[in-house]
Write an enzyme that holds these catalytic residues in place. Sequence first.
Site, PDB file in Angstrom:
ATOM      1  NE  ARG A  54      89.883  11.457  14.713  1.00  0.00           N
ATOM      2  CZ  ARG A  54      89.598  10.172  14.510  1.00  0.00           C
ATOM      3  NH1 ARG A  54      89.895   9.288  15.442  1.00  0.00           N
ATOM      4  NH2 ARG A  54      89.034   9.767  13.388  1.00  0.00           N
TER       5      ARG A  54
ATOM      6  CE1 TYR B 181      92.699   8.145  18.525  1.00  0.00           C
ATOM      7  CE2 TYR B 181      93.028  10.237  19.649  1.00  0.00           C
ATOM      8  CZ  TYR B 181      92.204   9.341  18.995  1.00  0.00           C
ATOM      9  OH  TYR B 181      90.885   9.657  18.793  1.00  0.00           O
TER      10      TYR B 181
ATOM     11  CG  ASP C 271      89.016  11.298  20.623  1.00  0.00           C
ATOM     12  OD1 ASP C 271      88.105  10.560  21.059  1.00  0.00           O
ATOM     13  OD2 ASP C 271      89.339  11.302  19.421  1.00  0.00           O
TER      14      ASP C 271
ATOM     15  CD  GLU D 186      82.720  12.433  18.417  1.00  0.00           C
ATOM     16  OE1 GLU D 186      81.516  12.214  18.171  1.00  0.00           O
ATOM     17  OE2 GLU D 186      83.163  13.575  18.646  1.00  0.00           O
TER      18      GLU D 186
ATOM     19  CG  ASP E 134      89.939   6.215  19.035  1.00  0.00           C
ATOM     20  OD1 ASP E 134      90.524   5.140  19.244  1.00  0.00           O
ATOM     21  OD2 ASP E 134      89.577   6.588  17.911  1.00  0.00           O
TER      22      ASP E 134
ATOM     23  CG  HIS F 287      96.109  12.192  22.858  1.00  0.00           C
ATOM     24  ND1 HIS F 287      95.626  11.347  23.817  1.00  0.00           N
ATOM     25  CD2 HIS F 287      95.024  12.826  22.324  1.00  0.00           C
ATOM     26  CE1 HIS F 287      94.307  11.460  23.873  1.00  0.00           C
ATOM     27  NE2 HIS F 287      93.929  12.347  22.992  1.00  0.00           N
TER      28      HIS F 287
ATOM     29  CD  GLU G 239      87.174   3.548  19.230  1.00  0.00           C
ATOM     30  OE1 GLU G 239      87.695   2.624  19.873  1.00  0.00           O
ATOM     31  OE2 GLU G 239      87.459   4.741  19.389  1.00  0.00           O
TER      32      GLU G 239
END
Length: 715
Positions: A301, A299, A84, A86, A82, A345, A9
């Site tokens: 988040r 990562y 997650d 999103e 990523d 994660h 992204e």
Amino acid sequence: MGKSLVIVESPAKAKTINKFLGKDFLVLASVGHVKDLPKSKLGIDIDNGFAPSYEVIKGKANTIKELKKAGKEAEAIYLAPDPDREGEAIAWHIAEEIDKKHAKTHRVLFNEITEKAVRDAIVHPMPLDRSKYDAQQARRVLDRLVGYQVSPILWDKVRRGLSAGRVQSVAVRLICDREREIQAFKPQEYWSITAELANQGGAVFSARLAKKDNKKLEINGEAGAQAALSELKGADYAVAEVETKKVKRNPAAPFTTSKLQQEASRKLGYTAKKTMMLAQQLYEGIEIGADGPVGLISYMRTDSTRISNEAVSAARSLIEARFGAAYLPAKPNVYKSKKSAQDAHEAIRPTCFEHPPDAVDDYLTKDQWRLYDLIWKRFIACQMSPALIDQTSARISAGAYTFNASGSTVKFQGFMAVYVEGKDVEEEKEEKLPPLKKGEGLNLRSITPEQHFTQPPPRFTEATLVKELEEKGIGRPSTYAAIISTIQDREYVLKEKTQLKPTELGFLVTDLLIASFPEILDAEFTAHMEEELDLIEEGKMAWTKAMEEFYGPFKASLDKARVDMKNVKTEEVATDLVCEKCGKGMVIKWGRKGKFLACSGYPECKNTMDFTIGGDGKVVAVERKTETTDALCPKCGAQMVIKSGRFGKFIACSKYPECKTTQPYSTGIPCPNGDGGKLMERRTKKGRVFFSCSLYPNCDYATWQLPKDKEKESA
């Protein structure tokens, strides 16, 4: 053999990954989401299973065209946004555009952007995760249903431009509730008495009065303090009891997202938004000299404290080499994640132990370095030995009274040699007590009474609000930064130094929403919705079922609110004040900038004034400060004044409303295009200030930042 396509992204992430994969791979960036719900309408078919109508985001058509072309030519497509919800949504929307049947599309996940992690992910690809995508879709639809259907009611009842959010409104409520606690708080007086004492060797220490006749002593006024002092001044002081305990203090767990935001706020003064921006940069890759782009942290988040065996092993080797065997526990420290943690994660940690903070400071900005240093130290400390502390407490007798004294000595620093967690409330520092023996007589050097008042609960800071949101299960760590930023952008909350304080608008909107939408504004209900989103991600609940359960009661509240919600726009509160221009009564009304006084004769009389509430509760008019200029009105000759309006500052005749002459507000700085124009302050429709040339449209120069006046600098 054709190349394989990898899609991430962000361009920074693409650059870092490209370094690892080489010539057989083409790495492209989608630059965030490529599709979303439409901005101009609800975009959800409520009667057809809450089906969302996604459309290509404005400006992303060329990106999709480029990805389609590359995907058509590629042997395989690896979607690597990523790891997650999103990121899963981004991956899903890209797949729908470039490979609808998912014939050659794979999902790859990595917790850190290192060569090993990226290559392992490519070797072990997975299918797209429908459940994770559905969880993101459910959140997006939920937020759209609330925002796009509640906000228009606020526009109708209060003013245009206001917004309501499923999670942001609960955050504002927490801040408003805390402020009301502060306003309702009644301070209670109390007194403390501190004695300065010396042991037989002459070493001085302090002790605080605690008891009388072995019962807790509370002194609520000066008379009580003086009565105790008169008895204490002639008393004999001695050590009644001494106790020393060996205390083991363990290191804090490695960072989760919320803990990183809290600690960066406490120690570095960073906002949650800034912390996440910097962490994203450290994760995606920083140019480190000959090494090229390097992802320095895992990562960012995550709500897990889990650490990979490789990372633990690397940390232990570093600790033993740098600090010695005493600082290394026999077994690795393991930290339990909270029950609600998704644990997808690892915790936030450094990825490259060959790149300690002091070796990369030349390649990072000051802010990047400070955050990286914080993450590095917290992680290394979490694998170190406990600190060993001697805590000594003593009871001092003085006739019928008892004093307490305490102190501590660090015998072995352990993890504290590297890192100590910050505190939200500053604690009293314990002094070191001198050697004391039971029965030892003490000399009174001085005795001091001090008046105190109980304090109200503190206002939230960003750190304590994040902590509160996490403890109550409101939102998720990845959303905290956006929540805190949004409630300030909407002017529901102001930041005074580090404290978050609700505005009058914040109170008003919160009260209206509580009255009409009690469930949405309820912290427990919001936390329950988060639990349902987790169940959707785990494949244990259909996302449409969660929407159905939510929407029935919500629709009933919507219909009722449209009719019953108080209309602040039309509400007027009468006062005893009389309009100076027409003699009619003045009333309190609500406007864009809060409450103000207006003539009840409006629209014939447009007189308005500011006001305050006096100590007796009466309304007192306050004259508005007007900034004058040297210019005269070209129509009536009156002085021109500077005013602020919806679209920024402007110049107006001081005789308004009799004379309605206005002019744009000039900063006096020449337009950099050199066309003779001056830069004027203006505002966008969203209220953001910008500066443009006074000769527009002949000169289209515009800028967000006001340039320096070169003429003044050279003068």
